[in-house]
Write an enzyme that holds these catalytic residues in place. Structure first.
Site, short mmCIF file in Angstrom:
data_model
loop_
_atom_site.label_atom_id
_atom_site.label_comp_id
_atom_site.label_asym_id
_atom_site.label_seq_id
_atom_site.Cartn_x
_atom_site.Cartn_y
_atom_site.Cartn_z
N GLU A 1 52.85 26.75 51.20
CA GLU A 1 52.80 26.81 49.74
C GLU A 1 51.42 27.07 49.17
OE1 GLU A 1 55.36 27.65 47.51
OE2 GLU A 1 56.27 26.08 48.72
N THR B 1 62.57 30.82 49.46
CA THR B 1 63.15 29.85 48.55
C THR B 1 64.68 29.83 48.58
OG1 THR B 1 61.22 30.31 47.15
CG2 THR B 1 62.96 28.97 46.19
#
Length: 583
Positions: free
Chosen positions: A421, A384
C-alpha cells in the site's frame, strides 16, 4: 447452507442542501425495507455464501460483511485480506445515519519523504518499489472489522471467522481470475508465498497456515495480530525481506487505530449520495464528477450518446486534476474538502465543459480554502475488491478492501498476503519546489481511490450501495454506474455492465470489447484524444428495487449476489477481451 455453498461453488464449474459544509449525516431513513430478506454481493461466490450464512444465523449486515471479507481473504488473496486495509460506509436503519470507518494502512513511523530512494539518492520506480518489505504499510483491515463489530455487530466475533477457516483448511477450487493473477502478476512472490499459493493436482488450494492464523484471531481477538508473537513475526518478515527491507517496529503495529471519519455527502438531482472522505480521494472525486455534470440533461442524452460520454470524460479530467493536487491524509495535510464541494466552485469548473469541444488543457482549480500545492502523478495500480450487504433490519454496509496490487508486496505471513500500500504514496516528495500532499511521512495513510458509496432517494430510503475495484479507475467506475442508475434508469447490474470511458488526463481510454470502444470516431470529432484498451474493472452493488433488495455483480468478474432467501443473481458474462488485466 450446504446447498447454497454448492450453488456458489458451481459458478466456477444528509438532508440539508449543500452549503459550505457538505460533510453531513444522511437523512433519516423512512424505509419499508425492514423484514425484506437480506442480500450480499461480492466478487467471489464462496465469500458471498459466507456472508449469507451469517445473515441466516441472525447476524447484522456488519457481521455478514466481516465474514465476507474474511472469506475473500482466503479465496481472493491477490486482492484483499487482513494483511491490507479497507474503507467502510454504513447505513444504520434505526437512526438513519451514515457512518464511515478508515482502516487504511499507515507508514512505519521511521518513514521519511525519501522512503523509496536508494542509498545514492535515486528514487525507485513504482515497479522497483513494490516488491519486498518497504512497500508494506501497517495493515488496518482487521482493526476496521473490530471497530465495525463493536459498533453494530450482533453475533460473537469468533462465529464470523468460521466460513473462512473452513475454506482455508478444507481448500477451494481456484477461480480463473486467481489463475490469471498468479500467471500475470506473480513474478514478485517470494518462494514462501509461491509455495503458499501452489494449487494441488486436484485444482484445490489449501492454506493450513492461514486457517491456523484465523483460528487464533477468532479465539483471541484482533489484539493477537497487532501485539505479541504474531506482530513480531510480521515485523521480522518485512524488515528481513530480500528486496527493499523495511524499518517497521512492533510499536507501529501496536499503535495502529482504525478511525471513524466524517462521510462526504452531496445532493445530486433528487438523490443524496454519501461516500468516504480522505484519505480516500474516491468519495469527493466521484461527487465532483457528478456535480459538474448536473447542469447537463444526461438522461435525455442517454447511454449511447457520444456527447454524454464526452461530457463524462471532461468532468472526470477536471475532478481528477483537483484530486491529484489536493487530497492526502487529513491528519497530515490540509485537504479543502468543503471548498472542493462548494456549489459556486463546482459551477465554475462545470462552466469549463462544452458539449461541442474538448478542453485543450486541464489544470487543477483553486477551491476555497485550498493550500498552495502542485500536482502529483497517479500511481495506483489495479487491484482491490468490494462487497455490499443489506440485512432484514434495513442496515446496509458497503466496504472496499485491498492489498493494493495483485498479491501486494509478494510477502506472506502465515499464509496471508502483506500489502504494498505504501506505493500509493507519491515516491518523489517534491514537485516544482513544493511538497506534494501525498508524500510519504511516518504514520501517514496513503491516498486511495476506493469509493464505497450509498445513495438515498428523495424520501431518505437507501436506493443503492455500490463499490468497485481497479486502482484509480474506481472513481470513474462508480461515477459511471451512478449516472447509469440515476440518470439513465438502468438497473445496477446493467449500469455496472456498461463499458467505461476512463479519462483521468488528456487521453481517454475506451474499454476494449464494449460499446465504449465504438465511440472512438464520434469522440474524435469532438476533439477527444482516445485509445482503446482493456481495463481491469470489478464492481458490486445492491439496490432497493421493486419492493426488495436486488443484488448486482460485475460480469467481468466471477462475482455473484445471493439473497438471504437463496435467490442467486449471477450476471451473464461479457465477451472475453484479450490481455484484460487481472484486477
Amino acid at each position: 447452507m450446504k446447498t447454497l455453498i454448492a450453488l456458489a461453488a458451481a459458478s466456477f464449474a444528509c438532508t440539508p442542501a449543500l452549503a459550505k459544509a457538505p460533510i453531513v449525516k444522511a437523512p433519516i431513513a423512512r424505509t419499508p425495507t425492514i423484514g425484506a430478506p437480506g442480500m450480499v454481493s461480492a466478487a467471489d461466490p464462496r465469500a458471498v455464501a459466507a456472508g449469507v450464512e451469517i445473515l441466516k444465523a441472525g447476524g447484522t449486515a456488519t457481521d455478514a460483511a466481516i465474514a465476507t471479507m474474511l472469506a475473500l481473504n482466503v479465496v481472493e488473496p491477490q486482492s484483499s485480506g487482513i494483511g491490507g486495509g479497507s474503507f467502510w460506509v454504513s447505513h444504520a436503519a434505526k437512526s438513519g445515519t451514515v457512518t464511515t470507518i478508515d482502516a487504511r494502512e499507515t507508514a512505519p513511523h521511521a518513514a521519511t519523504p525519501r522512503w523509496f530512494y536508494t542509498a545514492d539518492g535515486t528514487p525507485l520506480t513504482h515497479a522497483e518499489a513494490v516488491p519486498g518489505g518497504r512497500s508494506v504499510g501497517v495493515p488496518g483491515a482487521l482493526r476496521g472489522m473490530a471497530l465495525a463489530h463493536r459498533q453494530s455487530g450482533r453475533l460473537p466475533w469468533a462465529r464470523l471467522f468460521q466460513p473462512a477457516i473452513r475454506l482455508a483448511r478444507d481448500g477451494f477450487k481456484v477461480s480463473p481470475r486467481f489463475r490469471n493473477s498468479a500467471e500475470s502478476f506473480g513474478g514478485h512472490l517470494t518462494p514462501e508465498a509461491d509455495a503458499t499459493f501452489k494449487v494441488g493436482a486436484d485444482g484445490i488450494l489449501r492454506n493450513p497456515a492461514q486457517a491456523a492464523l484465523l483460528t487464533r484471531i477468532a479465539a483471541h481477538g484482533p489484539d493477537s495480530f497487532y501485539v505479541g508473537p504474531q506482530a513480531q513475526k510480521l515485523v521480522t518478515t518485512v524488515n528481513t525481506a530480500t528486496r527493499n527491507p523495511s524499518q517497521m517496529t512492533t510499536g507501529d503495529l501496536a499503535s495502529y487505530e482504525a478511525k471513524p471519519r466524517d462521510p462526504v455527502c452531496v445532493p445530486y438531482r433528487s438523490y443524496r449520495i454519501c461516500g468516504m472522505g480522505p484519505p480516500s480521494s474516491g468519495g469527493v472525486t466521484v461527487l465532483m464528477i457528478l456535480k459538474q455534470l448536473e447542469r447537463f440533461d444526461m438522461g435525455k442524452l442517454g447511454k449511447d450518446s457520444p456527447v454524454a460520454w464526452h461530457l463524462f470524460a471532461e468532468s472526470s479530467r477536471l475532478a481528477y486534476a483537483d484530486r491529484n493536487l489536493y487530497v492526502g491524509d487529513p491528519d497530515y495535510v490540509r485537504v479543502p474538502i468543503e471548498g472542493m464541494l462548494d456549489p459556486a466552485y463546482l459551477a465554475s469548473r462545470s462552466a469549463l465543459i462544452s458539449p461541442d469541444t474538448t478542453l485543450a488543457k486541464v489544470t487543477a482549480g483553486t477551491p476555497p480554502g485550498a493550500p498552495a500545492r502542485t500536482p502529483a502523478p497517479v500511481s495506483e495500480v489495479a487491484g482491490t475488491t468490494d462487497l455490499a450487504v443489506a440485512d432484514r433490519d434495513g442496515n446496509v454496509v458497503e466496504v472496499t478492501t485491498t492489498v493494493e496490487g495483485p498479491f501486494g508486496s509478494g510477502l506472506v505471513v502465515d499464509g496471508t498476503v502483506l500489502n504494498n500500500e505504501l506505493t500509493d504514496f507519491d515516491i518523489v516528495p517534491v514537485d516544482a519546489g513544493y511538497l506534494v500532499a501525498n508524500r510519504v511521512e511516518g504514520g501517514k495513510r496513503p491516498r486511495s481511490s476506493m469509493a464505497p458509496t450509498i445513495v438515498y432517494d428523495a424520501s431518505g430510503k437507501v436506493r443503492l450501495a455500490l463499490g468497485a475495484a481497479g486502482g484509480s479507475t474506481i472513481i470513474a467506475q462508480i461515477a459511471k454506474a451512478l449516472i447509469g442508475v440515476l440518470d439513465w434508469n438502468l438497473s445496477a447490474e446493467d449500469a455496472i455492465r456498461l463499458g467505461l470511458v476512463y479519462a483521468p488526463g488528456p487521453v481517454a481510454t475506451l474499454e476494449a470489447g464494449t460499446p465504449a470502444a465504438t465511440l472512438q470516431p464520434a469522440l474524435a470529432k469532438l476533439g477527444e484524444r482516445t485509445q482503446v484498451a482493456p481495463l481491469g474493472l470489478k464492481a458490486n452493488a445492491i439496490e432497493w428495487r421493486g419492493g426488495r433488495w436486488v443484488g448486482a455483480a460485475d460480469p467481468r468478474s466471477e462475482g455473484v449476489a445471493i439473497g438471504e432467501d437463496g435467490r442467486i443473481a449471477r450476471p451473464q458474462p461479457m465477451a472475453p477481451v484479450a490481455n484484460r488485466p487481472s484486477e
